[in-house]
Design a protein around this motif. Structure first.
Motif, short mmCIF file in Angstrom:
data_model
loop_
_atom_site.label_atom_id
_atom_site.label_comp_id
_atom_site.label_asym_id
_atom_site.label_seq_id
_atom_site.Cartn_x
_atom_site.Cartn_y
_atom_site.Cartn_z
N LEU A 1 39.65 38.96 58.12
CA LEU A 1 38.63 38.73 57.10
C LEU A 1 38.47 40.01 56.30
N ALA A 2 38.27 39.89 55.01
CA ALA A 2 37.95 41.07 54.20
C ALA A 2 36.52 41.50 54.54
N ASN A 3 36.25 42.79 54.36
CA ASN A 3 34.91 43.29 54.76
C ASN A 3 33.89 43.24 53.63
N LYS A 4 34.22 42.54 52.55
CA LYS A 4 33.26 42.40 51.44
C LYS A 4 33.20 40.95 50.99
N PRO A 5 32.07 40.55 50.42
CA PRO A 5 32.01 39.20 49.86
C PRO A 5 32.96 39.06 48.66
N ALA A 6 33.33 37.83 48.37
CA ALA A 6 34.41 37.55 47.41
C ALA A 6 34.25 38.26 46.07
N HIS A 7 33.05 38.26 45.51
CA HIS A 7 32.93 38.83 44.15
C HIS A 7 33.17 40.34 44.16
N PHE A 8 32.75 41.05 45.23
CA PHE A 8 33.05 42.48 45.33
C PHE A 8 34.53 42.70 45.66
N HIS A 9 35.07 41.83 46.49
CA HIS A 9 36.50 41.89 46.84
C HIS A 9 37.35 41.75 45.58
N THR B 1 31.85 30.85 39.98
CA THR B 1 30.69 31.65 40.38
C THR B 1 31.04 33.09 40.75
N ASP B 2 32.07 33.27 41.55
CA ASP B 2 32.41 34.64 41.99
C ASP B 2 32.87 35.51 40.81
N LEU B 3 33.59 34.92 39.87
CA LEU B 3 34.02 35.68 38.69
C LEU B 3 32.82 36.04 37.83
N ALA B 4 31.91 35.09 37.63
CA ALA B 4 30.71 35.35 36.82
C ALA B 4 29.88 36.48 37.43
N ARG B 5 29.72 36.45 38.75
CA ARG B 5 28.94 37.50 39.42
C ARG B 5 29.65 38.85 39.32
N ALA B 6 30.98 38.83 39.45
CA ALA B 6 31.74 40.08 39.33
C ALA B 6 31.58 40.67 37.93
N LEU B 7 31.61 39.84 36.92
CA LEU B 7 31.47 40.31 35.53
C LEU B 7 30.08 40.88 35.28
N ASP B 8 29.06 40.28 35.89
CA ASP B 8 27.70 40.81 35.74
C ASP B 8 27.58 42.20 36.36
N ILE B 9 28.24 42.39 37.51
CA ILE B 9 28.16 43.68 38.20
C ILE B 9 29.00 44.74 37.49
N ASP B 10 30.20 44.36 37.06
CA ASP B 10 31.10 45.33 36.43
C ASP B 10 31.92 44.69 35.30
N PRO B 11 31.34 44.67 34.10
CA PRO B 11 32.04 44.03 32.98
C PRO B 11 33.35 44.72 32.62
N THR B 12 33.55 45.97 33.09
CA THR B 12 34.79 46.68 32.72
C THR B 12 36.02 46.09 33.41
N ILE B 13 35.82 45.22 34.40
CA ILE B 13 37.00 44.59 35.05
C ILE B 13 37.78 43.73 34.04
N GLU B 14 37.12 43.34 32.96
CA GLU B 14 37.83 42.54 31.94
C GLU B 14 39.14 43.19 31.52
N GLU B 15 39.13 44.53 31.45
CA GLU B 15 40.33 45.27 31.02
C GLU B 15 41.49 45.11 32.00
N LYS B 16 41.15 44.77 33.24
CA LYS B 16 42.18 44.66 34.27
C LYS B 16 42.69 43.22 34.44
N ILE B 17 42.10 42.30 33.65
CA ILE B 17 42.45 40.88 33.80
C ILE B 17 43.43 40.46 32.71
N GLU B 18 44.60 40.00 33.11
CA GLU B 18 45.59 39.50 32.15
C GLU B 18 45.05 38.24 31.49
N ARG B 19 44.68 37.27 32.32
CA ARG B 19 44.01 36.07 31.86
C ARG B 19 43.53 35.27 33.05
N LEU B 20 42.69 34.29 32.77
CA LEU B 20 42.19 33.39 33.80
C LEU B 20 42.89 32.05 33.65
#
Ligand code: AGV
Ligand code: CA
Length: 312
Positions: free
Chosen positions: A102-110, A131-150
């Protein structure tokens, strides 16, 4: 060059078979897997995912993250039970142990961590709610730069969705309906979105003919696995019912490995978050562009996934 793929799924039969098929693609580098208990219960969906990676992952080193997200409109309980049946398949329990941790963090932080540590950009493959992507974006919108596409199994621009619930007009697709706000949050981002919508997934129902073709080739352990998984869910026989099963997520996953199976067009759209049409995706000039997969070469699709299953 292999594509980096982060996979978030919700534990239904086609989510789990998608995980299996993704692990067979030689043009894909799976960087992370997480599970959201939308169309499944968390425990069996996690166990099934870890056992599938153990059995069919060719030694890949991954930890599976559990989501702690909750939706607005829950899935029917009998659909959510399917992960229990997959987890219990003897094919996944031969060794008697579960090695993948198991990963040691919940999905959105993972998701955030995995995007950050992965060199270059990553394609997100989501086959449940966002949901997990939306929560991740709220916490750290800069991850967008690391995403090729959804690449998302979700939505439809047809009149008819696949939600049949009280107080709803039936125009939504379930993955949007479970958490409409999450979809709206992702629409508000700058992420490029590919929607594998009901327009195309309606073309790949589970049929008796498909089942028979897998039964015939069950001497291949991976094809047997497909057959066992799709013995759990109802096929299309005379007409489509609310419980008829399609290869929604498997088509979405196949698109990752072989994009020329499908046709796409760009549509400007919004997500309705309130009222009787909540979860509906609507085409409108004022919306943001999404690429909609609206057509698939059905035979080439089934050939592709059956060939992948033979690589085990
Ligand atoms: O709306 C399709 C999504 C896909 O991600 N899920 C199932 C797939 O995993 C929800 C769903 C719609 N109809 C269903 C569903 C049915 N008849 N059985 C189980 N799940
Ligand atoms: Ca799913």
């Amino acid at each position: 060059m292999k594509k980096n793929i982060y996979f978030n799924h919700d534990g239904s039969v086609d989510d789990l078979t998608s995980l299996f098929l993704l692990l067979q693609m030689d043009n894909v580098n799976v960087t992370g897997v997480s599970v959201i208990p939308a169309d499944s219960y968390l425990e069996p969906a996690m166990m099934a995912s870890r056992k599938i990676i153990d059995r069919f992952g060719h030694g890949i080193n991954l930890a599976v993250a559990a989501s702690n997200s909750r939706g607005k409109n829950p899935f029917p309980q009998d659909w959510r039970m399917h992960a229990f049946y997959v987890e219990a398949l003897p094919l996944l329990n031969e060794s008697g142990k579960v090695v993948i941790p198991l990963a040691n963090k919940p999905a959105h932080f993972h998701l955030i961590d995995t995007l950050r540590v992965t060199e270059g950009k990553t394609t997100l493959l989501f086959t449940g709610p966002l949901t997990d992507l939306a929560r991740a974006l709220d916490i750290d919108p800069t991850i967008e730069e690391k995403i090729e596409r959804l690449v998302w199994m979700g939505g439809t621009f047809r009149e008819e969705g696949n939600v049949e619930e009280p107080e709803h007009d039936g125009t939504a697709e379930w993955n949007v309906f479970w958490d409409p706000e999450a979809a709206a949050r992702v629409w508000a981002s700058g992420i490029e979105i590919v929607l594998v919508a009901l327009e195309s997934t309606n073309q790949v129902p589970l049929t008796l003919e498909v089942r028979q073709s897998w039964a015939k080739e069950r001497k291949f352990i991976g094809v047997d696995f497909l057959g066992q998984c799709y013995a759990i869910v109802p096929p299309l026989v005379h007409f489509t019912t609310n419980s008829t099963y399609f290869l929604w997520d498997v088509l979405t996953t196949a698109f990752i490995g072989k994009s020329d199976l499908v046709k796409m067009q760009t549509v400007n759209s919004i997500v309705i978050t309130e009222g009787v049409s909540q979860g509906r995706t609507v085409a409108t000039d004022v919306g943001r562009p999404v690429h909609v997969v609206y057509d698939v070469d059905r035979d080439a699709f089934f050939d592709y996934i059956t060939d992948l299953a033979k690589r085990v």
